[in-house]
Write a protein that holds these residues in place. Structure first.
Motif, mmCIF file in Angstrom:
data_model
loop_
_atom_site.group_PDB
_atom_site.id
_atom_site.type_symbol
_atom_site.label_atom_id
_atom_site.label_comp_id
_atom_site.label_asym_id
_atom_site.label_seq_id
_atom_site.Cartn_x
_atom_site.Cartn_y
_atom_site.Cartn_z
ATOM 1 N N MET A 1 0.850 -1.164 0.000
ATOM 2 C CA MET A 1 0.000 0.000 0.000
ATOM 3 C C MET A 1 0.899 1.230 0.000
ATOM 4 S SD MET A 1 -2.954 1.238 2.577
ATOM 5 C CE MET A 1 -3.922 -0.048 1.875
ATOM 6 N N ASP A 2 0.494 2.226 -0.751
ATOM 7 C CA ASP A 2 1.329 3.413 -0.881
ATOM 8 C C ASP A 2 1.034 4.456 0.190
ATOM 9 O OD1 ASP A 2 3.242 5.074 -2.119
ATOM 10 O OD2 ASP A 2 1.653 6.125 -3.177
ATOM 11 N N PHE A 3 -0.239 4.747 0.438
ATOM 12 C CA PHE A 3 -0.599 5.751 1.434
ATOM 13 C C PHE A 3 -2.012 5.481 1.901
ATOM 14 C CE2 PHE A 3 -1.976 9.881 3.010
ATOM 15 C CZ PHE A 3 -0.852 10.322 3.679
ATOM 16 N N ASP A 4 -2.227 5.505 3.194
ATOM 17 C CA ASP A 4 -3.552 5.268 3.760
ATOM 18 C C ASP A 4 -4.008 6.562 4.419
ATOM 19 O OD1 ASP A 4 -5.866 4.232 4.787
ATOM 20 O OD2 ASP A 4 -4.892 2.921 6.237
ATOM 21 N N ALA A 5 -4.789 7.334 3.689
ATOM 22 C CA ALA A 5 -5.295 8.596 4.231
ATOM 23 C C ALA A 5 -6.424 8.313 5.217
ATOM 24 C CB ALA A 5 -5.811 9.487 3.105
ATOM 25 N N PRO A 6 -6.601 9.183 6.198
ATOM 26 C CA PRO A 6 -7.718 8.994 7.127
ATOM 27 C C PRO A 6 -9.049 9.200 6.403
ATOM 28 C CG PRO A 6 -6.564 11.055 7.600
ATOM 29 C CD PRO A 6 -5.800 10.359 6.526
ATOM 30 N N GLU A 7 -10.072 8.549 6.897
ATOM 31 C CA GLU A 7 -11.419 8.770 6.369
ATOM 32 C C GLU A 7 -11.782 10.239 6.571
ATOM 33 O OE1 GLU A 7 -13.378 6.499 4.837
ATOM 34 O OE2 GLU A 7 -11.868 4.936 5.076
ATOM 35 N N LEU A 8 -12.597 10.773 5.703
ATOM 36 C CA LEU A 8 -12.934 12.192 5.740
ATOM 37 C C LEU A 8 -13.487 12.627 7.094
ATOM 38 C CD1 LEU A 8 -12.968 14.817 4.179
ATOM 39 C CD2 LEU A 8 -15.197 14.179 3.267
ATOM 40 N N HIS A 9 -14.302 11.782 7.733
ATOM 41 C CA HIS A 9 -14.911 12.146 9.021
ATOM 42 C C HIS A 9 -13.981 11.915 10.209
ATOM 43 C CE1 HIS A 9 -15.755 7.853 8.526
ATOM 44 N NE2 HIS A 9 -15.656 7.806 9.837
ATOM 45 N N ASP A 10 -12.820 11.274 9.973
ATOM 46 C CA ASP A 10 -11.869 11.026 11.055
ATOM 47 C C ASP A 10 -10.931 12.220 11.244
ATOM 48 O OD1 ASP A 10 -12.922 8.517 11.533
ATOM 49 O OD2 ASP A 10 -11.393 7.469 10.367
ATOM 50 N N GLN A 18 -7.601 18.206 1.664
ATOM 51 C CA GLN A 18 -7.157 19.510 1.189
ATOM 52 C C GLN A 18 -5.747 19.417 0.587
ATOM 53 O OE1 GLN A 18 -6.870 22.519 4.224
ATOM 54 N NE2 GLN A 18 -6.940 24.168 2.723
ATOM 55 N N ILE A 19 -4.853 18.691 1.232
ATOM 56 C CA ILE A 19 -3.492 18.528 0.733
ATOM 57 C C ILE A 19 -3.509 17.772 -0.591
ATOM 58 C CG2 ILE A 19 -1.269 17.391 1.156
ATOM 59 C CD1 ILE A 19 -1.719 18.087 4.162
ATOM 60 N N LEU A 20 -4.273 16.686 -0.655
ATOM 61 C CA LEU A 20 -4.378 15.911 -1.893
ATOM 62 C C LEU A 20 -4.898 16.775 -3.033
ATOM 63 C CD1 LEU A 20 -4.233 13.205 -3.421
ATOM 64 C CD2 LEU A 20 -6.571 12.767 -2.614
ATOM 65 N N SER A 21 -5.930 17.526 -2.768
ATOM 66 C CA SER A 21 -6.503 18.399 -3.788
ATOM 67 C C SER A 21 -5.486 19.422 -4.277
ATOM 68 C CB SER A 21 -7.736 19.108 -3.222
ATOM 69 O OG SER A 21 -8.302 19.955 -4.200
ATOM 70 N N THR A 56 4.981 8.632 -6.755
ATOM 71 C CA THR A 56 3.681 8.194 -6.250
ATOM 72 C C THR A 56 3.018 9.348 -5.494
ATOM 73 O OG1 THR A 56 4.426 7.361 -4.100
ATOM 74 C CG2 THR A 56 4.509 5.810 -5.967
ATOM 75 N N ILE A 57 1.702 9.351 -5.548
ATOM 76 C CA ILE A 57 0.959 10.364 -4.805
ATOM 77 C C ILE A 57 1.203 10.182 -3.306
ATOM 78 C CG2 ILE A 57 -1.363 11.175 -4.212
ATOM 79 C CD1 ILE A 57 -2.118 10.727 -7.164
ATOM 80 N N GLY A 58 1.408 8.938 -2.873
ATOM 81 C CA GLY A 58 1.747 8.690 -1.471
ATOM 82 C C GLY A 58 3.032 9.394 -1.075
ATOM 83 N N ASP A 59 4.051 9.330 -1.924
ATOM 84 C CA ASP A 59 5.304 10.040 -1.636
ATOM 85 C C ASP A 59 5.061 11.545 -1.549
ATOM 86 O OD1 ASP A 59 6.801 7.726 -1.515
ATOM 87 O OD2 ASP A 59 7.623 7.924 -3.550
ATOM 88 N N LEU A 60 4.246 12.063 -2.463
ATOM 89 C CA LEU A 60 3.930 13.496 -2.438
ATOM 90 C C LEU A 60 3.177 13.864 -1.166
ATOM 91 C CD1 LEU A 60 2.812 13.967 -6.157
ATOM 92 C CD2 LEU A 60 5.011 14.613 -5.146
ATOM 93 N N MET A 61 2.248 13.003 -0.747
ATOM 94 C CA MET A 61 1.477 13.263 0.475
ATOM 95 C C MET A 61 2.384 13.241 1.703
ATOM 96 S SD MET A 61 -1.826 13.766 -0.169
ATOM 97 C CE MET A 61 -2.847 13.160 1.176
ATOM 98 N N ARG A 62 3.286 12.249 1.773
ATOM 99 C CA ARG A 62 4.208 12.185 2.905
ATOM 100 C C ARG A 62 5.126 13.405 2.921
ATOM 101 N NH1 ARG A 62 3.374 6.872 1.971
ATOM 102 N NH2 ARG A 62 4.869 6.740 0.274
#
Length: 76
Positions: A1-10, A18-21, A56-62
């Motif tokens: 798995m590359d990146f596990d973002a939290p659920e929107l309500h978490d 917002q960061i992903l967008s 990877t978008i996961g690398d960008l997110m991290r």
């Protein structure tokens, strides 16, 4: 798995969205879809590794210090 973002309500979910967008909205991405962790179905989720400009978008997110969800196993 590359990146596990939290659920929107978490906690951290809205921030991760917002960061992903900010990172990828309107940018062409190449994605490889899998059947889930270890090749099995994971609830109703689709798992994919997506890349933008070869990264990877996961690398960008991290790199952007985005909050992560519950599963923090590194992508292999």
């Amino acid at each position: 798995m590359d990146f596990d973002a939290p659920e929107l309500h978490d906690v951290g979910g809205a921030e991760a969205k917002q960061i992903l967008s900010h990172l990828v909205f309107g940018v062409e991405a190449e994605c490889i879809v899998t059947r889930g962790r270890s090749g099995t179905r994971s609830w109703d989720r689709t798992h994919a590794i997506c890349r933008v400009g070869g990264r990877t978008i996961g690398d960008l997110m991290r790199e952007a210090r985005a909050p992560q969800g519950g599963n923090r196993e590194p992508y292999v």
